[in-house]
Design a protein around this motif. Structure first.
Motif, short mmCIF file in Angstrom:
data_model
loop_
_atom_site.label_atom_id
_atom_site.label_comp_id
_atom_site.label_asym_id
_atom_site.label_seq_id
_atom_site.Cartn_x
_atom_site.Cartn_y
_atom_site.Cartn_z
N SER A 121 0.84 -1.19 0.00
CA SER A 121 0.00 0.00 0.00
C SER A 121 0.87 1.24 0.00
O SER A 121 2.07 1.18 0.26
CB SER A 121 -0.89 0.02 1.25
N ARG A 122 0.25 2.36 -0.27
CA ARG A 122 0.93 3.64 -0.22
C ARG A 122 1.44 3.91 1.20
O ARG A 122 2.54 4.43 1.39
CB ARG A 122 -0.04 4.74 -0.66
N GLU A 123 0.66 3.52 2.18
CA GLU A 123 1.05 3.72 3.57
C GLU A 123 2.32 2.92 3.90
O GLU A 123 3.22 3.40 4.56
CB GLU A 123 -0.09 3.32 4.53
N SER A 124 2.37 1.68 3.43
CA SER A 124 3.54 0.83 3.64
C SER A 124 4.76 1.43 2.96
O SER A 124 5.86 1.44 3.52
CB SER A 124 3.26 -0.57 3.11
N TYR A 125 4.57 1.94 1.75
CA TYR A 125 5.65 2.57 1.00
C TYR A 125 6.30 3.68 1.83
O TYR A 125 7.51 3.71 2.04
CB TYR A 125 5.10 3.12 -0.32
N PHE A 126 5.47 4.60 2.33
CA PHE A 126 6.01 5.73 3.09
C PHE A 126 6.50 5.30 4.47
O PHE A 126 7.48 5.86 4.98
CB PHE A 126 4.98 6.85 3.20
N ALA A 127 5.87 4.30 5.07
CA ALA A 127 6.32 3.82 6.38
C ALA A 127 7.74 3.25 6.30
O ALA A 127 8.49 3.30 7.27
CB ALA A 127 5.35 2.76 6.92
N ASN A 128 8.10 2.71 5.14
CA ASN A 128 9.45 2.18 4.94
C ASN A 128 10.41 3.25 4.41
O ASN A 128 11.57 3.31 4.82
CB ASN A 128 9.41 1.01 3.95
N LEU A 129 9.92 4.09 3.50
CA LEU A 129 10.77 5.08 2.86
C LEU A 129 11.27 6.15 3.83
O LEU A 129 12.46 6.48 3.84
CB LEU A 129 10.02 5.76 1.71
N ILE A 130 10.39 6.68 4.66
CA ILE A 130 10.76 7.81 5.51
C ILE A 130 11.88 7.46 6.49
O ILE A 130 12.88 8.18 6.57
CB ILE A 130 9.52 8.42 6.19
N PRO A 131 11.80 6.33 7.22
CA PRO A 131 12.93 6.00 8.11
C PRO A 131 14.23 5.73 7.33
O PRO A 131 15.32 6.06 7.80
CB PRO A 131 12.47 4.74 8.84
N ALA A 132 14.11 5.16 6.15
CA ALA A 132 15.31 4.91 5.33
C ALA A 132 15.94 6.23 4.90
O ALA A 132 17.17 6.39 4.96
CB ALA A 132 14.94 4.05 4.11
N LEU A 133 15.12 7.19 4.48
CA LEU A 133 15.65 8.51 4.12
C LEU A 133 16.29 9.18 5.33
O LEU A 133 17.33 9.84 5.20
CB LEU A 133 14.54 9.40 3.56
N ARG A 134 15.68 9.01 6.50
CA ARG A 134 16.26 9.59 7.72
C ARG A 134 17.67 9.04 7.95
O ARG A 134 18.59 9.79 8.25
CB ARG A 134 15.40 9.26 8.94
#
Length: 191
Positions: free
Chosen positions: A125-138
């Motif tokens: 889902s879009r939510e899963s995408y951002f839940a993984n992407l944001i900590p990785a970008l951090r």
């Protein structure tokens, strides 16, 4: 202002957005001969790169490294920052950290985070995408912040579609974190 053009020594698909392809020395000579000052170098894995040799070759032709293209990590190895598989995600983070180290020798180099983000369709889902992407970008931004303090203006650049950019802006924790760290490590441009 530096004018830069894309180059790689990797085998890429014909439609990849890279102008010069071949051995770095040959590419750099051609790039300089047509009047460019810099190179956006597409690098598959910086840990496999002889950074000292790269610097010597760029210096030989009076070129600077302006940016590092990272998309082949997704295209060839399917490692990406939004992966639902923690091992795949960590591999992408490590790949970016290696590129950050490579870019740290050049005062204004940018590590481009485009395709290595992954696609929303790669996740449930879009939510899963951002839940993984944001900590990785951090994690990538933290690394860039540590190293850029030594080398100067390093930034991670990510091209995000306008609708997804608004989703990131709504994640206040992410933006508060960026503000706390001076916002100098990640900048977003809309595609």
């Amino acid at each position: 202002m530096e004018l830069a053009i894309t180059s790689t020594s990797m085998k890429l698909r014909d439609r990849a957005p890279v102008v010069f392809r071949g051995e770095d020395n040959w590419c750099f000579e051609q790039i300089r001969s047509i009047g460019y000052d810099g190179v956006e170098l597409h690098i598959h894995d910086s840990s496999q790169l002889d950074r000292k040799q790269l610097k010597e070759e760029l210096d030989q032709f009076g070129l600077s490294l302006t940016s590092i293209g990272t998309g082949s990590a997704y295209g060839k190895d399917r490692v990406f920052l939004s992966s639902e598989d923690a091992d795949v995600r960590q591999a992408a983070i490590e790949r970016i950290k290696g590129h950050i180290l490579t870019a740290s020798d050049y005062p204004h180099a940018v590590v481009i985070i485009g395709l290595i983000k992954g696609k929303v369709s790669d996740c449930e889902s879009r939510e899963s995408y951002f839940a993984n992407l944001i900590p990785a970008l951090r994690e990538c931004a933290e690394e860039a912040g540590k190293i850029s303090g030594i080398s100067g203006g390093l930034r991670l650049s990510t091209g995000i579609k306008r609708c997804d950019q608004y989703r990131l802006r709504r994640d206040l924790n992410f933006w508060k974190w960026l503000d706390h760290h001076g916002c100098s490590c990640i900048w977003i441009h809309t595609i």
